[in-house]
Each structure stands twice: as structure tokens, then as C-alpha cells.
Design a protein around this motif. Structure first.
Motif, PDB file in Angstrom:
ATOM      1  N   SER A 149      21.096  15.841  29.406  1.00 12.68           N
ATOM      2  CA  SER A 149      22.136  15.909  28.382  1.00 12.68           C
ATOM      3  C   SER A 149      22.303  14.571  27.669  1.00 12.68           C
ATOM      4  O   SER A 149      22.438  14.514  26.441  1.00 12.68           O
ATOM      5  CB  SER A 149      23.460  16.328  29.025  1.00 12.68           C
ATOM      6  OG  SER A 149      24.481  16.406  28.061  1.00 12.68           O
ATOM      7  N   CYS A 150      22.264  13.497  28.445  1.00  9.63           N
ATOM      8  CA  CYS A 150      22.384  12.148  27.870  1.00  9.63           C
ATOM      9  C   CYS A 150      21.206  11.842  26.956  1.00  9.63           C
ATOM     10  O   CYS A 150      21.377  11.316  25.850  1.00  9.63           O
ATOM     11  CB  CYS A 150      22.479  11.130  29.002  1.00  9.63           C
ATOM     12  SG  CYS A 150      22.554   9.412  28.452  1.00  9.63           S
TER      13      CYS A 150
ATOM     14  N   HIS B 230      20.524  11.274  18.116  1.00  6.18           N
ATOM     15  CA  HIS B 230      21.054  10.098  17.424  1.00  6.18           C
ATOM     16  C   HIS B 230      19.934   9.180  16.936  1.00  6.18           C
ATOM     17  O   HIS B 230      19.998   8.638  15.827  1.00  6.18           O
ATOM     18  CB  HIS B 230      21.996   9.340  18.361  1.00  6.18           C
ATOM     19  CG  HIS B 230      22.733   8.221  17.693  1.00  6.18           C
ATOM     20  ND1 HIS B 230      23.651   8.425  16.686  1.00  6.18           N
ATOM     21  CD2 HIS B 230      22.682   6.877  17.875  1.00  6.18           C
ATOM     22  CE1 HIS B 230      24.137   7.259  16.285  1.00  6.18           C
ATOM     23  NE2 HIS B 230      23.558   6.308  16.984  1.00  6.18           N
TER      24      HIS B 230
ATOM     25  N   HIS C  33      19.281  14.028  25.498  1.00  8.74           N
ATOM     26  CA  HIS C  33      19.349  14.937  24.347  1.00  8.74           C
ATOM     27  C   HIS C  33      20.210  14.322  23.248  1.00  8.74           C
ATOM     28  O   HIS C  33      19.829  14.297  22.065  1.00  8.74           O
ATOM     29  CB  HIS C  33      19.920  16.286  24.789  1.00  8.74           C
ATOM     30  CG  HIS C  33      19.959  17.320  23.707  1.00  8.74           C
ATOM     31  ND1 HIS C  33      20.970  17.372  22.757  1.00  8.74           N
ATOM     32  CD2 HIS C  33      19.104  18.336  23.398  1.00  8.74           C
ATOM     33  CE1 HIS C  33      20.743  18.367  21.932  1.00  8.74           C
ATOM     34  NE2 HIS C  33      19.619  18.973  22.294  1.00  8.74           N
ATOM     35  N   GLU C  34      21.358  13.813  23.640  1.00  9.96           N
ATOM     36  CA  GLU C  34      22.254  13.170  22.669  1.00  9.96           C
ATOM     37  C   GLU C  34      21.604  11.936  22.056  1.00  9.96           C
ATOM     38  O   GLU C  34      21.703  11.691  20.843  1.00  9.96           O
ATOM     39  CB  GLU C  34      23.564  12.795  23.358  1.00  9.96           C
ATOM     40  CG  GLU C  34      24.582  12.153  22.426  1.00  9.96           C
ATOM     41  CD  GLU C  34      25.856  11.754  23.143  1.00  9.96           C
ATOM     42  OE1 GLU C  34      26.729  11.143  22.495  1.00  9.96           O
ATOM     43  OE2 GLU C  34      25.981  12.050  24.357  1.00  9.96           O
TER      44      GLU C  34
END
Length: 206
Positions: free
Chosen positions: A126-127, A134, A129-130
Motif C-alpha cells: 500500500s505504501c 506520486h 502503491h501510493e
């Protein structure tokens, strides 16, 4: 991207197009032997080349039969999504932007993020992916407000090198001025000591 992936100890799934096993040219890349700037060698036949591009041509001409054609994915196909032009072309910021192309590249970028860093795989995924969104996807716009590699990359390292160079240029004259003043002060004191010594040698009249 790689430092962040390694820091999270994350491993790509085979469904991810960025997985090394999915690259059709992976075996060729592993058989490139870099000795120095003008010495590239073929790991298959040990032939020597002056530049990497000539070695690539050699692979195409002599060793194309060794490609694993079961892997039909070429990483160059992802260049639009991953901003290869920003890395290879210093005039990237001045190129004309086409909204349709930006939207297409953003869609490809987001699909890469979803397949390579599925948020269902846990906090690390999840980290990342973000971060991927970005770093790469948000810059696919014609507004010019968002730049790729906002959390790392060559642009930041170039900025720090430029800043360090400017700092050296500022401090170098100060250092030489300080050195000059110290030497001048020492020279003045030496002359003063000599005058005192000569005065002490004079014989007083009786």
C-alpha cells in the motif's frame, strides 16, 4: 523506485510487468560485461566493444536466438508511463504536452501501480502503491505543476551537486583571504621581532 522497494523488502509478483523474469532482454542484460567506459564485453562469446550500443547491436545480430521468447515483455514499452524521456532528455520540460497522450500514459501508469503494488497485499504494498502514484503517475498532466521523481532521482542529485559547487566557489575565496591575512600577520610579527633583536644588539655608550 528501487531504493524504496528494497527498503520495504518487497518482491514483485509475476503478474507485475516490472518483474525481472518478465523482461525478454533480461538474459542479454545479465551477459553484458562492463570493464570501463570504452570496454564492453559480450558474456556469450567474450567479444569486446567500445560502446554499449555496439554490444546491443551484436546481441541482435549474433545472439538473438538466445532470447527467451516466452517473455514477450519489453520494458521499453513502459517508458511512456515511467518518464524515460525525463531521464534521457534534458529538454524534457520544454517538450510539448498532449492531453490525450498524458491521459494514456497515466492510465498505463496506474495499471502498473495496481498490478505491481496491490493494496490488498499489505502495508508495504500500500505504501509503495501510493509512492508509485506520486512519483510517476501524478506527473502525467499538462498543467506542469507536478514533476516526476518528486522524492528522488537525478534532478535532486543534480541540484545538490550544483548547490555544493556554488558553496565551494563562495568559500574558496574566503579561505584564501584568511590564509593571506594570517601570512601577512606572521610576516609583520617576524619583522617586528627582528627590529627588537637588532635594537638589543646595540652597545650602550659608557
Amino acid at each position: 523506485l528501487t531504493p524504496f522497494v528494497e527498503r520495504e523488502n518487497y518482491h514483485f509478483s509475476r503478474n507485475c510487468r516490472l518483474h525481472p523474469e518478465n523482461d525478454i532482454f533480461r538474459d542479454q542484460e545479465e551477459h553484458k560485461i562492463f570493464v570501463d567506459r570504452h570496454d564492453w564485453r559480450c558474456g556469450y562469446c567474450r567479444k569486446v566493444f567500445r560502446e554499449e550500443k555496439f554490444l546491443d547491436q551484436h546481441f541482435d545480430n549474433r545472439h538473438s536466438n538466445l532470447l527467451n521468447v516466452s517473455h514477450d515483455n519489453c520494458l521499453a514499452d513502459l517508458c511512456g508511463a515511467l518518464h524515460c524521456d525525463a531521464v534521457m532528455n534534458s529538454k524534457f520540460s520544454r517538450t510539448k504536452c498532449y492531453p490525450a497522450a498524458a491521459a494514456k500514459n497515466r492510465h498505463l501508469c496506474e495499471s502498473l501501480a495496481d498490478s505491481c503494488f496491490s493494496i490488498s497485499q499489505g502495508p508495504s504494498a500500500s505504501c509503495l502503491h501510493e509512492l508509485f502514484i506520486h512519483q510517476f503517475c501524478d506527473a502525467h498532466t499538462c498543467s506542469g505543476k507536478q514533476k516526476p521523481f518528486s522524492r528522488g532521482g537525478k534532478e535532486q542529485s543534480s541540484f545538490f551537486r550544483l548547490a555544493a559547487g556554488a558553496l565551494i566557489l563562495v568559500l574558496l575565496p574566503v579561505f584564501y583571504l584568511f590564509l593571506y591575512l594570517v601570512q601577512s600577520d606572521m610576516k609583520g610579527r617576524t619583522q617586528e621581532l627582528r627590529r627588537i633583536s637588532k635594537a638589543g644588539w646595540k652597545v650602550k655608550p659608557s
